[in-house]
Motif scaffolding. Structure first.
Motif, short mmCIF file in Angstrom:
data_model
loop_
_atom_site.label_atom_id
_atom_site.label_comp_id
_atom_site.label_asym_id
_atom_site.label_seq_id
_atom_site.Cartn_x
_atom_site.Cartn_y
_atom_site.Cartn_z
N ALA A 1 39.66 30.50 29.27
CA ALA A 1 38.46 31.33 29.16
C ALA A 1 38.53 32.48 30.16
CB ALA A 1 37.23 30.48 29.41
N CYS A 2 38.40 33.70 29.66
CA CYS A 2 38.41 34.88 30.53
C CYS A 2 36.98 35.28 30.86
CB CYS A 2 39.10 36.05 29.83
SG CYS A 2 40.85 35.78 29.56
N THR A 3 36.81 35.87 32.01
CA THR A 3 35.49 36.34 32.38
C THR A 3 35.17 37.62 31.61
OG1 THR A 3 36.30 37.73 34.18
CG2 THR A 3 35.79 35.42 34.72
N VAL A 4 33.90 37.92 31.51
CA VAL A 4 33.47 39.14 30.84
C VAL A 4 34.06 40.35 31.56
CG1 VAL A 4 31.46 40.59 30.32
CG2 VAL A 4 31.38 38.14 29.87
N ARG A 5 34.07 40.30 32.89
CA ARG A 5 34.62 41.42 33.65
C ARG A 5 36.09 41.65 33.32
NH1 ARG A 5 34.92 42.66 40.11
NH2 ARG A 5 36.21 44.48 39.81
N GLU A 6 36.84 40.58 33.19
CA GLU A 6 38.26 40.72 32.88
C GLU A 6 38.47 41.35 31.50
OE1 GLU A 6 42.07 38.18 33.97
OE2 GLU A 6 40.68 37.13 32.67
N VAL A 7 37.65 40.95 30.54
CA VAL A 7 37.73 41.53 29.20
C VAL A 7 37.37 43.02 29.25
CG1 VAL A 7 36.76 41.49 26.86
CG2 VAL A 7 37.32 39.34 28.03
N LEU A 8 36.29 43.35 29.96
CA LEU A 8 35.89 44.75 30.07
C LEU A 8 36.93 45.57 30.81
CD1 LEU A 8 32.07 44.38 30.80
CD2 LEU A 8 33.18 45.13 28.67
N ASP A 9 37.55 45.00 31.84
CA ASP A 9 38.62 45.70 32.55
C ASP A 9 39.77 46.04 31.60
OD1 ASP A 9 37.36 45.79 35.00
OD2 ASP A 9 38.49 44.12 35.87
N ARG A 10 40.10 45.13 30.71
CA ARG A 10 41.21 45.37 29.78
C ARG A 10 40.85 46.46 28.77
NH1 ARG A 10 45.48 44.07 30.96
NH2 ARG A 10 45.57 41.88 30.56
N VAL A 11 39.72 46.29 28.10
CA VAL A 11 39.40 47.26 27.04
C VAL A 11 38.94 48.59 27.62
CG1 VAL A 11 38.87 45.49 25.33
CG2 VAL A 11 37.02 46.46 26.68
N GLY A 12 38.47 48.59 28.85
CA GLY A 12 38.02 49.83 29.48
C GLY A 12 39.06 50.42 30.41
N GLY A 13 40.26 49.88 30.38
CA GLY A 13 41.33 50.35 31.26
C GLY A 13 41.66 51.81 31.01
N LYS A 14 42.26 52.41 32.00
CA LYS A 14 42.58 53.83 31.97
C LYS A 14 43.31 54.24 30.69
CE LYS A 14 44.87 57.29 34.84
NZ LYS A 14 45.56 57.50 36.11
N TRP A 15 44.23 53.44 30.24
CA TRP A 15 45.04 53.80 29.07
C TRP A 15 44.60 53.08 27.80
CZ3 TRP A 15 47.12 57.88 30.82
CH2 TRP A 15 47.61 57.95 32.12
N SER A 16 43.94 51.96 27.93
CA SER A 16 43.60 51.12 26.78
C SER A 16 42.72 51.83 25.77
CB SER A 16 42.90 49.84 27.24
OG SER A 16 43.75 49.07 28.05
N ILE A 17 41.73 52.56 26.25
CA ILE A 17 40.78 53.21 25.33
C ILE A 17 41.50 54.16 24.37
CG2 ILE A 17 38.83 54.80 25.16
CD1 ILE A 17 37.79 53.53 27.79
N GLY A 18 42.35 55.03 24.91
CA GLY A 18 43.08 55.97 24.06
C GLY A 18 43.98 55.28 23.06
N ILE A 19 44.64 54.22 23.51
CA ILE A 19 45.53 53.47 22.62
C ILE A 19 44.74 52.80 21.52
CG2 ILE A 19 47.05 51.45 22.50
CD1 ILE A 19 48.00 52.25 25.38
#
Length: 143
Positions: A30-48
């Motif tokens: 189980a991942c924390t909500v913060r960890e999920v948001l960090d991944r999808v909101g990462g510097k490069w993730s959004i553009g990809i």
């Protein structure tokens, strides 16, 4: 949101482990909500994710689309997004091999939110830059 460096980690972090209990093979961590948001909101993730949500996209197309990303960071971010179930990777048996990335259904669910966020950033980037300049001037330097 992420500072951009959370896209690098490939190994699961302690934040993904629920308590100290060991996990059996096949049991999800189980991942924390913060960890999920960090991944999808990462510097490069959004553009990809925005690019991959438009349909299959190749590595070189992503490299052109995501301004400022290095090949290594693109590779690491793609691997992490695939690991998190946000991208699917398809390798075609051609010479040279053709690889395409496609947003998964859970990533497609994010699409409207990501577009809204990037549009907001585009609309307000000048105002934010001006606010930073004014703040730095009033407080004697950068934060």
């Amino acid at each position: 949101m992420s500072q951009g460096n959370n896209d690098v980690s490939v190994e699961p972090t302690q934040a993904c482990v629920a308590g100290d209990a060991p996990f059996t093979p096949g049991q999800a961590k189980a991942c924390t909500v913060r960890e999920v948001l960090d991944r999808v909101g990462g510097k490069w993730s959004i553009g990809i994710l925005v690019a991959a949500s438009q349909g299959p996209v190749r590595f070189t197309e992503l490299e052109r689309h995501v301004e400022g990303i290095s090949r290594r960071m693109l590779t690491l971010t793609l691997r992490n997004l695939e690991r998190d179930g946000l991208l699917s990777r398809t390798v075609y048996p051609t010479v040279p091999p053709k690889v395409e990335y496609t947003a998964t259904p859970i990533a497609l669910e994010l699409y409207d939110s990501l577009v809204a966020l990037t549009s907001w950033a585009e609309r307000h980037r000048n105002a934010i830059a001006e606010a930073r300049t004014a703040y730095d001037r009033a407080h004697g330097g950068t934060a």
